[in-house]
Design an enzyme around this catalytic site. Structure first.
Site, PDB file in Angstrom:
ATOM      1  N   GLU A  50       0.838  -1.209   0.000  1.00 23.35           N
ATOM      2  CA  GLU A  50       0.000   0.000   0.000  1.00 23.35           C
ATOM      3  C   GLU A  50       0.869   1.254   0.000  1.00 23.35           C
ATOM      4  O   GLU A  50       1.842   1.342   0.745  1.00 23.35           O
ATOM      5  CB  GLU A  50      -0.893  -0.038   1.246  1.00 23.35           C
ATOM      6  CG  GLU A  50      -2.304   0.367   0.977  1.00 23.35           C
ATOM      7  CD  GLU A  50      -3.031  -0.600   0.035  1.00 23.35           C
ATOM      8  OE1 GLU A  50      -3.095  -0.292  -1.176  1.00 23.35           O
ATOM      9  OE2 GLU A  50      -3.535  -1.617   0.511  1.00 23.35           O
ATOM     10  N   HIS A  51       0.481   2.199  -0.841  1.00 24.64           N
ATOM     11  CA  HIS A  51       1.226   3.457  -1.001  1.00 24.64           C
ATOM     12  C   HIS A  51       2.659   3.191  -1.462  1.00 24.64           C
ATOM     13  O   HIS A  51       3.575   3.959  -1.153  1.00 24.64           O
ATOM     14  CB  HIS A  51       1.188   4.292   0.284  1.00 24.64           C
ATOM     15  CG  HIS A  51      -0.192   4.859   0.545  1.00 24.64           C
ATOM     16  ND1 HIS A  51      -0.634   6.021  -0.034  1.00 24.64           N
ATOM     17  CD2 HIS A  51      -1.234   4.376   1.260  1.00 24.64           C
ATOM     18  CE1 HIS A  51      -1.883   6.246   0.346  1.00 24.64           C
ATOM     19  NE2 HIS A  51      -2.278   5.257   1.132  1.00 24.64           N
ATOM     20  N   ASP A 109      -4.258   0.438  -9.452  1.00 18.55           N
ATOM     21  CA  ASP A 109      -5.666   0.076  -9.666  1.00 18.55           C
ATOM     22  C   ASP A 109      -5.946  -0.212 -11.137  1.00 18.55           C
ATOM     23  O   ASP A 109      -6.670  -1.155 -11.476  1.00 18.55           O
ATOM     24  CB  ASP A 109      -6.576   1.201  -9.174  1.00 18.55           C
ATOM     25  CG  ASP A 109      -6.326   1.535  -7.713  1.00 18.55           C
ATOM     26  OD1 ASP A 109      -5.674   0.729  -7.013  1.00 18.55           O
ATOM     27  OD2 ASP A 109      -6.753   2.611  -7.278  1.00 18.55           O
ATOM     28  N   GLY A 138     -17.456   4.352  -3.077  1.00 18.14           N
ATOM     29  CA  GLY A 138     -16.778   4.974  -1.934  1.00 18.14           C
ATOM     30  C   GLY A 138     -16.106   3.984  -0.999  1.00 18.14           C
ATOM     31  O   GLY A 138     -15.689   4.329   0.099  1.00 18.14           O
ATOM     32  N   SER A 173     -24.740   6.696 -17.552  1.00 17.19           N
ATOM     33  CA  SER A 173     -24.398   5.735 -16.502  1.00 17.19           C
ATOM     34  C   SER A 173     -25.687   5.228 -15.879  1.00 17.19           C
ATOM     35  O   SER A 173     -26.558   6.030 -15.516  1.00 17.19           O
ATOM     36  CB  SER A 173     -23.552   6.417 -15.421  1.00 17.19           C
ATOM     37  OG  SER A 173     -23.550   5.608 -14.254  1.00 17.19           O
ATOM     38  N   SER A 184     -13.643   1.627  -8.065  1.00 15.66           N
ATOM     39  CA  SER A 184     -14.706   1.778  -9.060  1.00 15.66           C
ATOM     40  C   SER A 184     -14.259   2.718 -10.179  1.00 15.66           C
ATOM     41  O   SER A 184     -14.637   2.526 -11.337  1.00 15.66           O
ATOM     42  CB  SER A 184     -15.996   2.285  -8.403  1.00 15.66           C
ATOM     43  OG  SER A 184     -15.732   3.469  -7.698  1.00 15.66           O
ATOM     44  N   SER A 185     -13.432   3.703  -9.866  1.00 19.85           N
ATOM     45  CA  SER A 185     -13.007   4.641 -10.920  1.00 19.85           C
ATOM     46  C   SER A 185     -12.088   3.964 -11.927  1.00 19.85           C
ATOM     47  O   SER A 185     -12.235   4.158 -13.136  1.00 19.85           O
ATOM     48  CB  SER A 185     -12.367   5.895 -10.327  1.00 19.85           C
ATOM     49  OG  SER A 185     -11.422   5.556  -9.360  1.00 19.85           O
ATOM     50  N   ASP A 244       2.950   2.154  -4.898  1.00 14.38           N
ATOM     51  CA  ASP A 244       2.946   2.217  -6.369  1.00 14.38           C
ATOM     52  C   ASP A 244       3.514   3.529  -6.910  1.00 14.38           C
ATOM     53  O   ASP A 244       4.217   3.536  -7.917  1.00 14.38           O
ATOM     54  CB  ASP A 244       1.569   1.885  -6.972  1.00 14.38           C
ATOM     55  CG  ASP A 244       0.437   2.808  -6.557  1.00 14.38           C
ATOM     56  OD1 ASP A 244       0.629   3.652  -5.650  1.00 14.38           O
ATOM     57  OD2 ASP A 244      -0.656   2.683  -7.142  1.00 14.38           O
ATOM     58  N   TYR A 258      -3.828  12.230   0.436  1.00 16.82           N
ATOM     59  CA  TYR A 258      -3.127  11.322  -0.487  1.00 16.82           C
ATOM     60  C   TYR A 258      -2.018  12.095  -1.214  1.00 16.82           C
ATOM     61  O   TYR A 258      -0.879  11.646  -1.299  1.00 16.82           O
ATOM     62  CB  TYR A 258      -4.131  10.733  -1.483  1.00 16.82           C
ATOM     63  CG  TYR A 258      -3.549   9.691  -2.418  1.00 16.82           C
ATOM     64  CD1 TYR A 258      -3.643   8.333  -2.131  1.00 16.82           C
ATOM     65  CD2 TYR A 258      -2.894  10.067  -3.591  1.00 16.82           C
ATOM     66  CE1 TYR A 258      -3.102   7.379  -2.975  1.00 16.82           C
ATOM     67  CE2 TYR A 258      -2.350   9.129  -4.443  1.00 16.82           C
ATOM     68  CZ  TYR A 258      -2.457   7.788  -4.135  1.00 16.82           C
ATOM     69  OH  TYR A 258      -1.914   6.849  -4.980  1.00 16.82           O
TER      70      TYR A 258
HETATM   71  C1  GLA Z   1      -5.288   4.371  -4.145  1.00 13.75           C
HETATM   72  C2  GLA Z   1      -4.536   4.722  -5.438  1.00 13.75           C
HETATM   73  C3  GLA Z   1      -3.494   3.667  -5.767  1.00 13.75           C
HETATM   74  C4  GLA Z   1      -2.594   3.369  -4.569  1.00 13.75           C
HETATM   75  C5  GLA Z   1      -3.427   3.121  -3.317  1.00 13.75           C
HETATM   76  C6  GLA Z   1      -2.578   2.965  -2.090  1.00 13.75           C
HETATM   77  O1  GLA Z   1      -6.049   3.211  -4.346  1.00 13.75           O
HETATM   78  O2  GLA Z   1      -5.444   4.836  -6.490  1.00 13.75           O
HETATM   79  O3  GLA Z   1      -2.728   4.078  -6.881  1.00 13.75           O
HETATM   80  O4  GLA Z   1      -1.675   4.388  -4.365  1.00 13.75           O
HETATM   81  O5  GLA Z   1      -4.351   4.156  -3.089  1.00 13.75           O
HETATM   82  O6  GLA Z   1      -1.796   1.822  -2.186  1.00 13.75           O
END
Ligand code: GLA
Length: 393
Positions: free
Chosen positions: A45-46, A183, A133, A79, A138-139, A48, A235
């Site tokens: 996590e965090h 993602d 959310g 949509s 989803s995006s 990428d 973020y």
């Molecule tokens: C969100 C971002 C990803 C990644 C995660 C944390 O999902 O879209 O690119 O940075 O947070 O791992």
């Protein structure tokens, strides 16, 4: 005590539903329907946007896009989750022209054209069932379903990794969210029954078989329904702190540091940067260790790595909130083998690796901890790795 029913991951909205909606909206048949999934990240996590390692899997939930080319010079999008807000934008749309949900679609049109590809008019209907959310991407599912449709309909032949990067660019430079590439890569490159071990620097992937059921285990996903607080600003601040720390240390990205470097580099950093760096560096290590552990067939062995990831995200990276910490603590107290927040944090979901026969009891423990803390009722489902983006009709 009666157990709450766990929701089992549902089959995504059917191709026939989105096709019927397309006929209603535009009066003809789509040329095809493309599906792209949301994801949960097992670990990494965090990392990428630090050129590091991630290990997500696709969910059965996703977005379906029914698409046809037109001779017009605009794109029309409907949509099914916002049926009263059809959106039309020119094919040569620019950042700032479209906001709201349709910006993810317009952003892909823009990024593909900006990469030098010719596009014509389109009619698009999208239908999604990724819980909104919840931090389950989803995006990215929306971007990638449309990107795959455009690639195929216009015969662009863009490879999967490049397509994911174009979808990420849509989100970074059109929507304005400075996300990494996890993602979108997960959405286009995941495979059924496997975790996607991705090196975000080289875009190399290794598909890691993941079948908890064969070990009598279940991966539980608990949606805390915590409202995402300050998510975008925080973020972006985390990302900026990492980039600043990398500059201070003279490395291209935090990926270039190892755990052994930490004692030497730490004195050169502020307390805040030292903790952010420690998270990223140790998290990259945990991802690789998780993959090695799974490759050995030791599923339970990843539990402590998941839990250590959560602690690092809570204490060093500071992206958890009370709901996430409470869900993890309650799951562990109820016997989960490991648990952590998944996704960007500040709300969203927790994953827990549990003995299958304990899954309901673990979720019950989380629910009762939420009730005690005065948090809204969480929901949960069990997840198995689903397929990545593909044409379904
Ligand atoms: C969100 C971002 C990803 C990644 C995660 C944390 O999902 O879209 O690119 O940075 O947070 O791992």
């Amino acid at each position: 005590m009666t157990h709450a029913r766990l929701l089992h991951a549902t089959t995504p909205a059917s191709a026939s539903r989105v096709t019927a909606a397309f006929e209603d909206a535009f009066g003809g048949r789509p040329e095809g329907v493309w599906a792209a999934p949301g994801r949960v990240n097992v670990i990494g996590e965090h990392t990428d946007y630090n050129d590091g390692f991630v290990l997500p899997m696709a969910l059965p939930h996703g977005v379906r896009a029914a698409v046809a080319r037109t001779s017009a010079d605009h794109v029309r999008v409907v949509s099914l989750q916002a049926p009263d807000e059809p959106v039309t934008f020119p094919v040569d749309v620019r950042p700032g022209d479209v906001t709201g949900w349709a910006a993810y679609v317009a952003g892909v049109v823009w990024s593909v054209r900006d990469a030098g590809h010719e596009l014509g008019g389109l009619d698009v209907v999208v239908d999604g069932d990724v819980p909104a959310g919840a931090g389950l991407s989803s995006s990215a599912a929306l971007e990638c379903s449309v990107a795959c449709a455009i690639d195929e309909l216009f015969g662009l032949g863009i490879d999967r990794a490049d397509l994911a990067r174009l979808a990420q660019r849509a989100e970074n430079d059109f929507v304005g969210m400075p996300c990494g590439v996890m993602d979108q890569m997960a959405s286009v490159r995941c495979e059924e029954g496997r975790l996607l071990f991705l090196d975000t620097r080289s875009s190399e992937v290794d598909q890691v078989p993941f079948d908890p059921a064969s070990h009598g285990r279940t991966l539980l996903v608990v949606d805390t329904h915590a409202p995402h607080r300050l998510v975008d600003g925080e973020y972006a601040r985390r990302r900026a702190a990492c980039e600043e720390a990398a500059r201070t240390l003279g490395v291209a990205a935090l990926r270039d540091l190892t755990v052994d470097d930490l004692p030497t580099v730490s004195p050169r950093l502020s307390d805040e940067h030292r903790r952010r760096v420690r998270h990223v560096v140790t998290e990259n290590d945990r991802v690789r260790e998780t993959v090695r552990t799974l490759r050995r067939g030791d599923l339970d062995g990843i539990g402590p790595l998941l839990t250590a990831s959560h602690a690092s995200l809570r204490d060093d990276y500071e992206v958890t909130v009370g709901e996430l910490d409470t869900a993890v603590e309650a799951a562990l107290a109820a016997g989960a083998l490991g648990a952590r927040m998944t996704g960007g944090g500040f709300g969203g979901c927790v994953i827990a690796l549990v003995a299958t026969e304990r899954a309901e009891a673990v979720f019950d423990e989380v629910r009762s901890a939420f009730a005690t803390a005065g948090y809204p009722e969480p929901t949960a489902f069990t997840a198995v790795p689903a397929a990545g983006a593909r044409r379904v009709q």
